[in-house]
Motif scaffolding. Structure first.
Motif, mmCIF file in Angstrom:
data_model
loop_
_atom_site.group_PDB
_atom_site.id
_atom_site.type_symbol
_atom_site.label_atom_id
_atom_site.label_comp_id
_atom_site.label_asym_id
_atom_site.label_seq_id
_atom_site.Cartn_x
_atom_site.Cartn_y
_atom_site.Cartn_z
ATOM 1 N N GLY A 166 -22.985 27.956 5.923
ATOM 2 C CA GLY A 166 -22.284 26.682 5.811
ATOM 3 C C GLY A 166 -23.117 25.640 5.090
ATOM 4 N N THR A 167 -24.407 25.571 5.413
ATOM 5 C CA THR A 167 -25.250 24.560 4.768
ATOM 6 C C THR A 167 -25.533 24.910 3.314
ATOM 7 O OG1 THR A 167 -27.256 25.605 5.681
ATOM 8 C CG2 THR A 167 -26.276 23.779 6.925
ATOM 9 N N TYR A 168 -25.419 26.175 2.960
ATOM 10 C CA TYR A 168 -25.512 26.555 1.538
ATOM 11 C C TYR A 168 -24.444 25.800 0.744
ATOM 12 C CZ TYR A 168 -25.319 29.447 -2.694
ATOM 13 O OH TYR A 168 -25.328 29.883 -4.011
ATOM 14 N N VAL A 169 -23.231 25.770 1.257
ATOM 15 C CA VAL A 169 -22.127 25.094 0.575
ATOM 16 C C VAL A 169 -22.413 23.595 0.468
ATOM 17 C CG1 VAL A 169 -19.651 24.600 0.620
ATOM 18 C CG2 VAL A 169 -20.486 26.846 1.356
ATOM 19 N N LEU A 170 -22.955 23.011 1.547
ATOM 20 C CA LEU A 170 -23.268 21.579 1.517
ATOM 21 C C LEU A 170 -24.388 21.283 0.530
ATOM 22 C CD1 LEU A 170 -23.061 20.535 5.282
ATOM 23 C CD2 LEU A 170 -21.256 20.629 3.557
ATOM 24 N N GLY A 171 -25.375 22.153 0.463
ATOM 25 C CA GLY A 171 -26.457 21.966 -0.500
ATOM 26 C C GLY A 171 -25.949 22.019 -1.930
ATOM 27 N N ALA A 172 -25.036 22.952 -2.181
ATOM 28 C CA ALA A 172 -24.448 23.071 -3.513
ATOM 29 C C ALA A 172 -23.643 21.824 -3.852
ATOM 30 C CB ALA A 172 -23.569 24.312 -3.582
ATOM 31 N N LEU A 173 -22.906 21.315 -2.884
ATOM 32 C CA LEU A 173 -22.102 20.101 -3.103
ATOM 33 C C LEU A 173 -23.004 18.906 -3.390
ATOM 34 C CD1 LEU A 173 -19.445 18.500 -3.062
ATOM 35 C CD2 LEU A 173 -19.622 18.425 -0.563
ATOM 36 N N ALA A 174 -24.070 18.756 -2.599
ATOM 37 C CA ALA A 174 -24.986 17.631 -2.786
ATOM 38 C C ALA A 174 -25.652 17.672 -4.151
ATOM 39 C CB ALA A 174 -26.043 17.631 -1.684
ATOM 40 N N VAL A 186 -32.751 15.944 7.450
ATOM 41 C CA VAL A 186 -33.425 15.438 8.655
ATOM 42 C C VAL A 186 -33.047 16.338 9.822
ATOM 43 C CG1 VAL A 186 -33.731 13.494 10.231
ATOM 44 C CG2 VAL A 186 -33.371 13.064 7.780
ATOM 45 N N GLY A 187 -34.045 16.976 10.424
ATOM 46 C CA GLY A 187 -33.807 17.887 11.545
ATOM 47 C C GLY A 187 -34.404 17.370 12.834
ATOM 48 N N GLY A 188 -33.819 17.786 13.954
ATOM 49 C CA GLY A 188 -34.302 17.328 15.251
ATOM 50 C C GLY A 188 -35.646 17.903 15.624
ATOM 51 N N GLU A 189 -35.862 19.169 15.302
ATOM 52 C CA GLU A 189 -37.115 19.828 15.679
ATOM 53 C C GLU A 189 -37.302 21.035 14.778
ATOM 54 O OE1 GLU A 189 -39.102 22.044 19.611
ATOM 55 O OE2 GLU A 189 -37.173 21.005 19.769
ATOM 56 N N ASN A 193 -33.892 28.058 14.357
ATOM 57 C CA ASN A 193 -32.507 27.807 13.958
ATOM 58 C C ASN A 193 -32.424 26.692 12.923
ATOM 59 O OD1 ASN A 193 -29.711 28.193 14.096
ATOM 60 N ND2 ASN A 193 -29.482 26.588 15.625
ATOM 61 N N LEU A 194 -33.211 25.627 13.132
ATOM 62 C CA LEU A 194 -33.202 24.501 12.191
ATOM 63 C C LEU A 194 -33.813 24.887 10.853
ATOM 64 C CD1 LEU A 194 -32.282 21.456 12.493
ATOM 65 C CD2 LEU A 194 -32.212 22.852 14.546
ATOM 66 N N ILE A 195 -34.872 25.678 10.894
ATOM 67 C CA ILE A 195 -35.483 26.150 9.648
ATOM 68 C C ILE A 195 -34.474 26.979 8.860
ATOM 69 C CG2 ILE A 195 -37.257 27.678 8.697
ATOM 70 C CD1 ILE A 195 -39.035 26.781 11.053
ATOM 71 N N ASN A 196 -33.748 27.826 9.555
ATOM 72 C CA ASN A 196 -32.741 28.663 8.912
ATOM 73 C C ASN A 196 -31.641 27.806 8.278
ATOM 74 O OD1 ASN A 196 -31.682 31.307 8.326
ATOM 75 N ND2 ASN A 196 -30.168 30.989 9.935
ATOM 76 N N ILE A 197 -31.204 26.770 8.998
ATOM 77 C CA ILE A 197 -30.172 25.854 8.481
ATOM 78 C C ILE A 197 -30.679 25.151 7.221
ATOM 79 C CG2 ILE A 197 -29.029 23.654 8.979
ATOM 80 C CD1 ILE A 197 -28.685 24.656 11.873
ATOM 81 N N TYR A 198 -31.919 24.674 7.267
ATOM 82 C CA TYR A 198 -32.493 23.992 6.112
ATOM 83 C C TYR A 198 -32.599 24.930 4.910
ATOM 84 C CZ TYR A 198 -36.069 22.543 2.860
ATOM 85 O OH TYR A 198 -36.758 22.271 1.701
ATOM 86 N N GLU A 199 -33.043 26.152 5.143
ATOM 87 C CA GLU A 199 -33.235 27.105 4.041
ATOM 88 C C GLU A 199 -31.911 27.422 3.332
ATOM 89 O OE1 GLU A 199 -35.889 28.186 2.637
ATOM 90 O OE2 GLU A 199 -37.415 27.511 4.055
ATOM 91 N N GLY A 200 -30.823 27.470 4.098
ATOM 92 C CA GLY A 200 -29.515 27.676 3.467
ATOM 93 C C GLY A 200 -29.133 26.496 2.597
ATOM 94 N N TYR A 201 -29.378 25.289 3.097
ATOM 95 C CA TYR A 201 -29.121 24.046 2.355
ATOM 96 C C TYR A 201 -29.927 24.035 1.055
ATOM 97 C CZ TYR A 201 -28.897 18.864 1.856
ATOM 98 O OH TYR A 201 -28.708 17.564 1.430
ATOM 99 N N LYS A 202 -31.187 24.395 1.154
ATOM 100 C CA LYS A 202 -32.085 24.426 0.001
ATOM 101 C C LYS A 202 -31.620 25.453 -1.031
ATOM 102 C CE LYS A 202 -36.896 25.674 -1.071
ATOM 103 N NZ LYS A 202 -38.192 26.111 -0.439
ATOM 104 N N GLN A 203 -31.240 26.650 -0.573
ATOM 105 C CA GLN A 203 -30.794 27.693 -1.497
ATOM 106 C C GLN A 203 -29.548 27.261 -2.249
ATOM 107 O OE1 GLN A 203 -30.045 31.570 0.266
ATOM 108 N NE2 GLN A 203 -28.930 32.271 -1.558
#
Length: 375
Positions: A166-174, A186-189, A193-203
């Motif tokens: 899901g965050t891959y799509v958001l990263g592409a949109l951004a 910005v992540g809570g900790e 799980n958060l690292i994985n979410i960020y990495e998808g956004y980055k990709q």
């Protein structure tokens, strides 16, 4: 004269018989007093019929929904609470809810509910995994479900959604819409799980624009909107014009900063557009109701087993297939996204769902240590 009297008597007798017959018929139709009628009545109440399916007469499961989050956070805790409520309405099961459980009290809380005879205990949070496995050994008849978790045993199952899709799509949109070429996260900790979410956004961002710059801040605090806002302002001052926050109520501060500075933010876990309708462009959302429904079905059909389920992206909420991660609508900001960008996003989603684009799981190197030390 005698003939007239005789005729009169006969008439009265006939009327009496008729009235008595009417009374018998009328009273028997309203008051089923015979033993045979009583048996028929009892059978009609206890046995399932076409109007009352057999499922309505099954044992009502006792379900607990527990989290260390808050039901009022408009994010992680709220979406889980709403999903559990939907199951309560659908199945008419008894569901008990408990929020804001301190991390040191997780094992004790799990044990209390298991000891109280709950059939299914849904634990909402990664950190519930190890304690659930420990408690589960003492309560083999209780089913434990960790959302989101990476542990399992004979009676402990985990649902670990592929949120990075899901965050891959958001990263592409951004990266597509950014005017500065700089986006933020910005992540809570800093946990797996958060690292994985960020990495998808980055990709997703780098696949669209390899030159994009991504700013990253971990707050180590999930319930501090002031801290979240401060981190967001720092990123905006460095040029970020799109922000993804995954930080519970701390993330509200990120959205507030984006609103004040006139840039877009992305919501997480729930559709958070309502927090700032002109600021939250879209969100990645977890279809927890769909996930919980499948667990209930497995329990009802005696097919529950200790597995780790990893459902990924779905085209939209409730779509067929195993996916439980979807992208929320743009709502009133629909006009700000061009048709070409929308078409591109739909193609990206389709390619992820079909496996043409791979968004692998990525964690820190010490995920094993993290799992061993959690709980």
């Amino acid at each position: 004269m005698n003939n007239k009297i005789t005729l009169y008597i006969k008439t009265i007798v006939m009327l009496a018989f008729i009235m008595f017959g009417v009374f018998v018929i009328f009273s028997s139709s309203i008051y089923p007093i015979s033993a045979d009628n009583t048996k028929k009545l009892e059978k009609s109440i206890s046995a399932p019929s076409q109007n009352h399916p057999a499922s309505e007469f099954e044992k009502k499961l006792k379900i607990a929904f527990l989290t260390d989050g808050l039901f009022s956070d408009a994010g992680w805790g709220a979406f889980g609470y709403n999903a559990a409520q939907a199951l309560e309405g659908k199945y008419s099961y008894m569901v008990d809810y408990k929020e804001n459980v301190p991390i040191p009290k997780i094992e004790e809380t799990l044990r209390d509910y298991a000891n109280s005879g709950y059939d299914i205990i849904i634990s909402h949070g990664f950190e519930w995994g190890k304690p659930a496995v420990k408690v589960g050994k003492d309560y083999p008849e209780t089913k434990f479900v960790i959302f989101t978790g990476l542990v399992n045993s004979s009676n402990v199952a985990s649902i670990y959604p592929m949120q990075q899709e899901g965050t891959y799509v958001l990263g592409a949109l951004a990266a597509t819409m950014s005017k500065t070429g700089i986006i933020g996260f910005v992540g809570g900790e800093r946990y797996p799980n958060l690292i994985n979410i960020y990495e998808g956004y980055k990709q997703g961002a780098q696949d669209v624009n390899p030159a994009v710059k991504i700013l990253v801040t971990y707050l180590d605090d999930w319930d501090n909107s002031t801290k979240g806002k401060k981190a967001a302002i720092s990123q905006i001052d460095r040029g970020a014009d799109f922000l993804l926050q995954v930080a519970d109520t701390s993330g509200h501060g990120v959205i507030e900063a984006a609103k004040e500075r006139g840039i877009y933010a992305f919501g997480a876990i729930s559709d958070q557009n309502k927090l700032a309708p002109n600021t939250v462009l879209t969100s990645f959302v977890l279809d927890a109701e769909k996930a919980f429904d499948r667990i209930i079905t497995l329990v009802k059909t005696s097919n529950f087993s200790g597995q780790i389920f990893k459902p990924g992206l779905e085209a939209e909420k409730g779509a067929s297939g195993d996916g439980i991660v979807y992208i929320a609508p743009f709502h009133s900001l629909e006009h700000t996204v061009s048709d070409n960008v929308k078409l591109r996003l739909e193609k990206l989603k389709e390619d992820i769902i079909n496996g043409n684009i791979k968004v692998p799981e990525r964690y820190s190197n010490n995920i094993g240590n993290y799992l061993n030390n959690t709980g």
